[in-house]
Structures are given as structure tokens and as C-alpha cells.
Design an enzyme around this catalytic site. Structure first.
Site, PDB file in Angstrom:
ATOM      1  N   ILE A 153       0.832  -1.200   0.000  1.00 25.71           N
ATOM      2  CA  ILE A 153       0.000   0.000   0.000  1.00 25.71           C
ATOM      3  C   ILE A 153       0.877   1.266   0.000  1.00 25.71           C
ATOM      4  O   ILE A 153       1.608   1.542   0.967  1.00 25.71           O
ATOM      5  CB  ILE A 153      -0.992  -0.008   1.203  1.00 25.71           C
ATOM      6  CG1 ILE A 153      -1.761  -1.345   1.223  1.00 25.71           C
ATOM      7  CG2 ILE A 153      -1.931   1.195   1.130  1.00 25.71           C
ATOM      8  CD1 ILE A 153      -2.432  -1.761  -0.088  1.00 25.71           C
ATOM      9  N   ARG A 241      -4.978   4.922 -14.297  1.00 27.68           N
ATOM     10  CA  ARG A 241      -4.166   4.450 -15.434  1.00 27.68           C
ATOM     11  C   ARG A 241      -3.619   5.624 -16.244  1.00 27.68           C
ATOM     12  O   ARG A 241      -2.477   5.565 -16.734  1.00 27.68           O
ATOM     13  CB  ARG A 241      -4.997   3.516 -16.316  1.00 27.68           C
ATOM     14  CG  ARG A 241      -5.109   2.188 -15.653  1.00 27.68           C
ATOM     15  CD  ARG A 241      -5.938   1.159 -16.313  1.00 27.68           C
ATOM     16  NE  ARG A 241      -6.014   0.036 -15.382  1.00 27.68           N
ATOM     17  CZ  ARG A 241      -6.954  -0.874 -15.356  1.00 27.68           C
ATOM     18  NH1 ARG A 241      -7.944  -0.831 -16.226  1.00 27.68           N
ATOM     19  NH2 ARG A 241      -6.924  -1.833 -14.460  1.00 27.68           N
ATOM     20  N   ILE A 335      23.300   3.511 -23.852  1.00 25.07           N
ATOM     21  CA  ILE A 335      23.947   4.682 -24.469  1.00 25.07           C
ATOM     22  C   ILE A 335      25.003   5.266 -23.523  1.00 25.07           C
ATOM     23  O   ILE A 335      26.047   5.737 -23.954  1.00 25.07           O
ATOM     24  CB  ILE A 335      22.881   5.744 -24.860  1.00 25.07           C
ATOM     25  CG1 ILE A 335      22.057   5.222 -26.051  1.00 25.07           C
ATOM     26  CG2 ILE A 335      23.531   7.093 -25.186  1.00 25.07           C
ATOM     27  CD1 ILE A 335      20.821   6.039 -26.378  1.00 25.07           C
ATOM     28  N   GLY A 337      26.815   3.572 -21.623  1.00 23.01           N
ATOM     29  CA  GLY A 337      27.894   2.602 -21.434  1.00 23.01           C
ATOM     30  C   GLY A 337      28.067   2.265 -19.955  1.00 23.01           C
ATOM     31  O   GLY A 337      27.079   2.128 -19.235  1.00 23.01           O
ATOM     32  N   GLY A 338      29.312   2.201 -19.503  1.00 20.18           N
ATOM     33  CA  GLY A 338      29.584   1.851 -18.105  1.00 20.18           C
ATOM     34  C   GLY A 338      28.955   2.847 -17.141  1.00 20.18           C
ATOM     35  O   GLY A 338      28.488   2.473 -16.060  1.00 20.18           O
ATOM     36  N   GLU A 361      -1.615  -0.432 -11.076  1.00 21.21           N
ATOM     37  CA  GLU A 361      -2.889  -0.019 -11.701  1.00 21.21           C
ATOM     38  C   GLU A 361      -3.324  -0.998 -12.791  1.00 21.21           C
ATOM     39  O   GLU A 361      -3.845  -0.591 -13.830  1.00 21.21           O
ATOM     40  CB  GLU A 361      -2.796   1.396 -12.296  1.00 21.21           C
ATOM     41  CG  GLU A 361      -2.520   2.500 -11.290  1.00 21.21           C
ATOM     42  CD  GLU A 361      -3.696   2.855 -10.403  1.00 21.21           C
ATOM     43  OE1 GLU A 361      -4.849   2.526 -10.753  1.00 21.21           O
ATOM     44  OE2 GLU A 361      -3.454   3.453  -9.338  1.00 21.21           O
ATOM     45  N   GLU A 365      -0.160  -7.094 -18.807  1.00 17.47           N
ATOM     46  CA  GLU A 365      -0.826  -8.270 -19.389  1.00 17.47           C
ATOM     47  C   GLU A 365      -2.337  -7.991 -19.399  1.00 17.47           C
ATOM     48  O   GLU A 365      -3.013  -8.170 -20.408  1.00 17.47           O
ATOM     49  CB  GLU A 365      -0.539  -9.534 -18.551  1.00 17.47           C
ATOM     50  CG  GLU A 365       0.885 -10.060 -18.652  1.00 17.47           C
ATOM     51  CD  GLU A 365       1.902  -9.205 -17.895  1.00 17.47           C
ATOM     52  OE1 GLU A 365       1.520  -8.471 -16.972  1.00 17.47           O
ATOM     53  OE2 GLU A 365       3.093  -9.251 -18.268  1.00 17.47           O
TER      54      GLU A 365
HETATM   55  C1  LIG Z   1       5.563  -0.385  -5.632  1.00 15.56           C
HETATM   56  C2  LIG Z   1       4.142  -0.865  -5.642  1.00 15.56           C
HETATM   57  C3  LIG Z   1       3.136  -0.026  -5.183  1.00 15.56           C
HETATM   58  C4  LIG Z   1       1.814  -0.493  -5.118  1.00 15.56           C
HETATM   59  N1  LIG Z   1       0.844   0.309  -4.585  1.00 15.56           N
HETATM   60  C5  LIG Z   1      -0.381  -0.212  -4.337  1.00 15.56           C
HETATM   61  C6  LIG Z   1      -1.364   0.549  -3.632  1.00 15.56           C
HETATM   62  O1  LIG Z   1      -1.158   1.711  -3.258  1.00 15.56           O
HETATM   63  N2  LIG Z   1      -2.563  -0.030  -3.356  1.00 15.56           N
HETATM   64  C7  LIG Z   1      -2.848  -1.309  -3.742  1.00 15.56           C
HETATM   65  O2  LIG Z   1      -3.939  -1.767  -3.442  1.00 15.56           O
HETATM   66  N3  LIG Z   1      -1.941  -2.047  -4.428  1.00 15.56           N
HETATM   67  C8  LIG Z   1      -0.717  -1.537  -4.732  1.00 15.56           C
HETATM   68  N4  LIG Z   1       0.212  -2.277  -5.411  1.00 15.56           N
HETATM   69  C9  LIG Z   1      -0.116  -3.647  -5.813  1.00 15.56           C
HETATM   70  C10 LIG Z   1      -0.320  -3.771  -7.309  1.00 15.56           C
HETATM   71  O3  LIG Z   1      -1.519  -3.124  -7.680  1.00 15.56           O
HETATM   72  C11 LIG Z   1      -0.329  -5.274  -7.632  1.00 15.56           C
HETATM   73  O4  LIG Z   1       1.005  -5.743  -7.424  1.00 15.56           O
HETATM   74  C12 LIG Z   1      -0.777  -5.542  -9.050  1.00 15.56           C
HETATM   75  O5  LIG Z   1      -2.148  -5.270  -9.162  1.00 15.56           O
HETATM   76  C13 LIG Z   1      -0.543  -7.003  -9.453  1.00 15.56           C
HETATM   77  O6  LIG Z   1      -1.057  -7.876  -8.504  1.00 15.56           O
HETATM   78  P1  LIG Z   1      -0.146  -9.055  -7.911  1.00 15.56           P
HETATM   79  O7  LIG Z   1       1.139  -8.463  -7.488  1.00 15.56           O
HETATM   80  O8  LIG Z   1      -0.954  -9.761  -6.883  1.00 15.56           O
HETATM   81  O9  LIG Z   1       0.132 -10.005  -9.134  1.00 15.56           O
HETATM   82  P2  LIG Z   1      -0.784 -11.239  -9.594  1.00 15.56           P
HETATM   83  O10 LIG Z   1      -2.189 -10.825  -9.657  1.00 15.56           O
HETATM   84  O11 LIG Z   1      -0.440 -12.410  -8.742  1.00 15.56           O
HETATM   85  O12 LIG Z   1      -0.238 -11.486 -11.064  1.00 15.56           O
HETATM   86  C14 LIG Z   1       0.970 -12.214 -11.324  1.00 15.56           C
HETATM   87  C15 LIG Z   1       1.159 -12.296 -12.847  1.00 15.56           C
HETATM   88  O13 LIG Z   1       0.063 -12.996 -13.443  1.00 15.56           O
HETATM   89  C16 LIG Z   1      -0.544 -12.186 -14.462  1.00 15.56           C
HETATM   90  N5  LIG Z   1      -1.990 -12.431 -14.470  1.00 15.56           N
HETATM   91  C17 LIG Z   1      -2.812 -12.462 -13.397  1.00 15.56           C
HETATM   92  N6  LIG Z   1      -4.065 -12.741 -13.784  1.00 15.56           N
HETATM   93  C18 LIG Z   1      -4.044 -12.874 -15.142  1.00 15.56           C
HETATM   94  C19 LIG Z   1      -5.030 -13.139 -16.152  1.00 15.56           C
HETATM   95  N7  LIG Z   1      -6.310 -13.309 -15.840  1.00 15.56           N
HETATM   96  N8  LIG Z   1      -4.624 -13.200 -17.428  1.00 15.56           N
HETATM   97  C20 LIG Z   1      -3.324 -13.011 -17.770  1.00 15.56           C
HETATM   98  N9  LIG Z   1      -2.354 -12.739 -16.860  1.00 15.56           N
HETATM   99  C21 LIG Z   1      -2.714 -12.670 -15.570  1.00 15.56           C
HETATM  100  C22 LIG Z   1      -0.215 -10.761 -14.062  1.00 15.56           C
HETATM  101  O14 LIG Z   1      -0.268  -9.902 -15.193  1.00 15.56           O
HETATM  102  C23 LIG Z   1       1.194 -10.910 -13.529  1.00 15.56           C
HETATM  103  O15 LIG Z   1       2.095 -10.975 -14.615  1.00 15.56           O
HETATM  104  C24 LIG Z   1       1.514  -1.809  -5.559  1.00 15.56           C
HETATM  105  C25 LIG Z   1       2.535  -2.619  -6.076  1.00 15.56           C
HETATM  106  C26 LIG Z   1       3.832  -2.168  -6.117  1.00 15.56           C
HETATM  107  C27 LIG Z   1       4.910  -3.084  -6.649  1.00 15.56           C
END
Ligand SMILES: Cc1cc2nc3c(=O)[nH]c(=O)nc-3n(C[C@H](O)[C@H](O)[C@H](O)COP(=O)(O)OP(=O)(O)OC[C@H]3O[C@@H](n4cnc5c(N)ncnc54)[C@H](O)[C@@H]3O)c2cc1C
Length: 381
Positions: A153, A241, A335, A337-338, A361, A365
Site C-alpha cells: 500500500i 491508469r 547509451i 555505457g559503463g 494499476e 498483461e
Molecule cells: C511499488 C508498488 C506499489 C503499489 N501500490 C499499491 C497501492 O497503493 N494499493 C494497492 O492496493 N496495491 C498496490 N500495489 C499492488 C499492485 O496493484 C499489484 O502488485 C498488481 O495489481 C498485481 O497484482 P499481484 O502483485 O498480486 O500479481 P498477480 O495478480 O499475482 O499477477 C501475477 C502475474 O500474473 C498475471 N496475471 C494475473 N491474472 C491474469 C489473467 N487473468 N490473465 C493473464 N495474466 C494474468 C499478471 O499480469 C502478472 O504478470 C503496488 C505494487 C507495487 C509493486
């Protein structure tokens, strides 16, 4: 908002970025330190109320202006935009779906930044499949009693109020009818259990939140009616988004601009590397990605401001601009480099920050799946 007013806001932000942010961003990011002084200026600039209606003390900016602000800030330090973005999505849920009493009570304090927070949707076991959440709220007198865990979060440590998505009826079918959203203010039973350590996106706090018999007053149920939480959560995703896409535009441009500058001063084989065709090909692709990403964001924001359905447009912008940021950042590293691998230059930060925008968001995928579904729905055979 007319063009002159927009320019005035963008100019004020540009001055702040050059004076206060650019000189300090690298150091704060290295230490993963919360930018308290910058947050104070963000309050003064009205950023915590950027898209909150003016009648509640916000700036009431259209998404098109908001997206330009986000891109502009992200070009200097993307993390800063996360501090007000999910906060504004929480505010948008109240402005759109809240009761009059909730709007009057919360929106002015959100707008001034006196109360800051974000969105608490994701749980350790689910992010994309939000309807699988397990955090539970049970009615008890004038309160609901909440138990569960939220993770990742944004603003979880520094924020004090979160739009919290829970299950009020875990047996509901379809599942989303059992979901409800509350404004959860920190208090007894609501604690931060850990700070998440991250690849990039430093400075802003990402946290795991635990709710143990946390009592939230029924009057904090957004809109006052159970079962609408999923609708409230996804209602904010278009703006979310567009925001992430705008961050992508900012990072993609930052990578391009640093590369254009570096390629003119770094010499190999007796000439600046920008005179080698291999580097020119990279710069040409990077610049084209930037422009395309920017135009997709403008298009989605225009549709959003016109009140048109724009899930496909916002999805395209988010997908393309975040991938543009990722591709441009790795090209910028190459671009340089190191030196691209050195923490003395900013390009390694862009490379660590960019993947977040492909995940947050709604993963990229999922964006492509949303785009395809909309294509089919809008073009029946
Ligand atoms: C730095 C950071 C800040 C964040 N901030 C917030 C926040 O403020 N509030 C909040 O609520 N959340 C937050 N999130 C969470 C973020 O919204 C989720 O990580 C994201 O929605 C993906 O969910 P997951 O990590 O559970 O991945 P999963 O849902 O487990 O997905 C894993 C993989 O499977 C793929 N996948 C899943 N379902 C399908 C499908 N039906 N078809 C095809 N591919 C699929 C996904 O694309 C992904 O590649 C944050 C995450 C990060 C890393």
C-alpha cells in the site's frame, strides 16, 4: 481551465522541480528517504487537491492538465507522483460515490493535504484478482469490525486514511456483490506491519497494513451502501491508469533527454557517439516512443474529461507509455555505457523505476486483455 491558467500551474511546478527537487532527488532516492520538505511544497502547490472539485477546496483540474503535471514531475523524480496519486484516487471515490456528509467531512482535508493516504486493495494472496480478497468487515452496532491484511500500500506509513476494500459478504455470488469500500483512518487495531523493500520507486513508502478487530464507523462506508466496493475501486482505475501512463511519459522523456545530452559529449573513435548510426537508431526510436506515449495519454485524458468511456484508451496509454519508459530506460543505460550502470547518473534509477509502471494499476498483461475485450465489444461482427 484555459491555456494561460494551465501554463501558470506548469511553470510554478517547473520552478519548484528545478530549485528543490532535481538537486536533491538522487540523494534522497539513494537513502530511500521520505521527501518531507517536498511534500510540504506539494501541499502548498495544491497537488493533494489537484483533481478534487473546487467547491471542496481542490484545484479541480481536468485529467489533461493533471497528466501534464504528473509527466513533468516524473521527468525529475517519478516517486513524488505516487505520494499524491493514490491519495487522489481515494478522494475521487469519495467525490463520485460518497455521501454528502462524507464529501464535506473528508474532501477539504484531503485537498489541503491535512489528511493524506491512498488505496488499500491488494492483499498478500491477490492483486489482479481483486474479487478474491479476504479482508473481512462484520457489522457490529454502529461500527464494522475489520480483520485482514493489505500489502504494497503506497503511502501506507506516512498516510493516515485509506480507501479500504473489504468483503462484507464473502458468500456473495457474483463475488463483487459482497465487496464494500470504507474510509479507514488509522487507529486502534489498524497498524503497519512492515515497510516493503523495493527495486526502485524509493522515497515513497509502500507498506503492509494489518487490521485486527479494527472498528470503522458505519458512517465511513463510502456511499453508505454495502456491496458497491468493487465498483468504487474500478471506477477510479481510468484516472489511475492515465496517471501511471503520464508517469511513463515522464520517465521515457527523462531517459531520452539524458541520452541526447550524453551522446553529444561522449566521444569514441574521434567523434561524439551521437554521430554513430547505432546510437542514432536508438535515439530515433526513443524519441518516437516518447511522442507516441504522450499523444496516447493526451487522447485518454481528453476522453476522460469529456465524460466518455475510456477504459480502452486509458489501457492503451498505460500499456504503451509504461513499456516506453522501460524500453527507453534500458536504451539510456546502454547509451551511457559503463556510466549507465553507475549510481552517479540518473539513468540507472529510471531503469529501476520503470517496471513498477508495467505492474501497478493493472498489469500490462491485463491492459492488453482489456483492450482486446473492448475492441470486440465496440466492433460486433
Ligand atoms: C511499488 C508498488 C506499489 C503499489 N501500490 C499499491 C497501492 O497503493 N494499493 C494497492 O492496493 N496495491 C498496490 N500495489 C499492488 C499492485 O496493484 C499489484 O502488485 C498488481 O495489481 C498485481 O497484482 P499481484 O502483485 O498480486 O500479481 P498477480 O495478480 O499475482 O499477477 C501475477 C502475474 O500474473 C498475471 N496475471 C494475473 N491474472 C491474469 C489473467 N487473468 N490473465 C493473464 N495474466 C494474468 C499478471 O499480469 C502478472 O504478470 C503496488 C505494487 C507495487 C509493486
Amino acid at each position: 481551465m484555459n491555456a494561460a491558467e494551465e501554463t501558470q500551474i506548469l511553470d510554478a511546478i517547473a520552478k519548484w522541480l528545478e530549485r528543490d527537487v532535481r538537486p536533491k532527488a538522487r540523494e534522497l532516492e539513494k537513502k530511500d528517504e521520505y521527501p518531507e520538505a517536498m511534500v510540504q511544497t506539494m501541499k502548498e502547490l495544491g497537488l493533494f487537491g489537484a483533481t478534487i472539485p473546487q467547491e471542496y477546496g481542490g484545484l479541480g483540474l481536468p485529467a489533461s492538465t493533471y497528466a501534464k503535471i504528473v509527466a513533468q514531475i516524473s521527468e525529475v523524480w517519478m516517486s513524488l507522483t505516487g505520494i499524491f496519486n493514490s491519495h487522489l484516487i481515494m478522494a475521487a471515490a469519495v467525490a463520485r460515490y460518497g455521501t454528502d456528509a462524507q464529501k464535506k467531512r473528508f474532501l477539504p482535508k484531503f485537498a489541503s493535504g491535512e489528511i493524506r493516504g491512498g488505496l488499500a486493495l491488494t492483499e498478500p494472496d491477490c492483486g489482479t484478482d481483486l474479487q478474491a480478497i479476504r479482508t473481512r468487515a462484520v457489522k457490529d452496532g454502529k461500527d464494522y469490525v475489520v480483520n485482514g491484511t493489505k500489502t504494497w500500500i503506497s503511502n501506507g506509513i506516512k498516510g493516515s486514511c485509506f480507501a479500504l476494500l473489504v468483503k462484507t459478504d464473502p458468500a456473495a455470488s457474483p463475488r463483487h456483490k459482497g465487496m464494500t469500500m470504507f474510509l479507514a483512518e488509522k487507529g486502534k487495531g489498524f497498524r503497519v506491519s512492515k515497510k516493503m523493500e523495493k527495486l526502485g520507486y524509493k522515497g515513497i513508502d509502500s507498506a503492509e497494513l494489518i487490521f485486527e478487530d479494527y472498528r470503522v464507523p458505519a458512517e465511513n462506508l463510502i456511499g453508505g451502501e454495502e456491496g458497491k466496493g468493487f465498483h468504487h475501486a474500478i471506477g477510479g482505475l481510468e484516472l489511475g491508469r492515465i496517471n501511471v501512463a503520464a508517469r511513463g511519459v515522464g520517465v521515457a522523456y527523462a531517459a531520452l533527454k539524458d541520452s541526447v545530452a550524453y551522446a553529444q559529449v561522449r566521444k569514441t573513435f574521434g567523434k561524439p557517439i551521437c554521430e554513430h548510426q547505432a546510437i542514432q537508431l536508438k535515439l530515433g526510436e526513443m524519441a518516437t516512443r516518447c511522442e507516441a506515449a504522450r499523444l496516447l495519454v493526451e487522447n485518454a485524458a481528453r476522453a476522460y474529461d469529456a465524460g466518455e468511456r475510456c477504459d480502452m484508451e486509458a489501457g492503451m496509454a498505460k500499456y504503451f507509455a509504461s513499456e516506453a519508459a522501460l524500453e527507453n530506460s534500458i536504451e539510456a543505460v546502454r547509451i551511457h555505457g559503463g556510466y549507465g550502470y553507475s549510481t552517479e547518473f540518473n539513468v540507472e534509477r529510471y531503469y529501476r523505476d520503470a517496471p513498477l509502471m508495467c505492474i501497478g494499476e493493472g498489469t500490462n498483461e491485463m491492459q492488453r486483455i482489456i483492450i482486446a475485450k473492448q475492441l470486440i465489444a465496440r466492433n460486433p461482427a
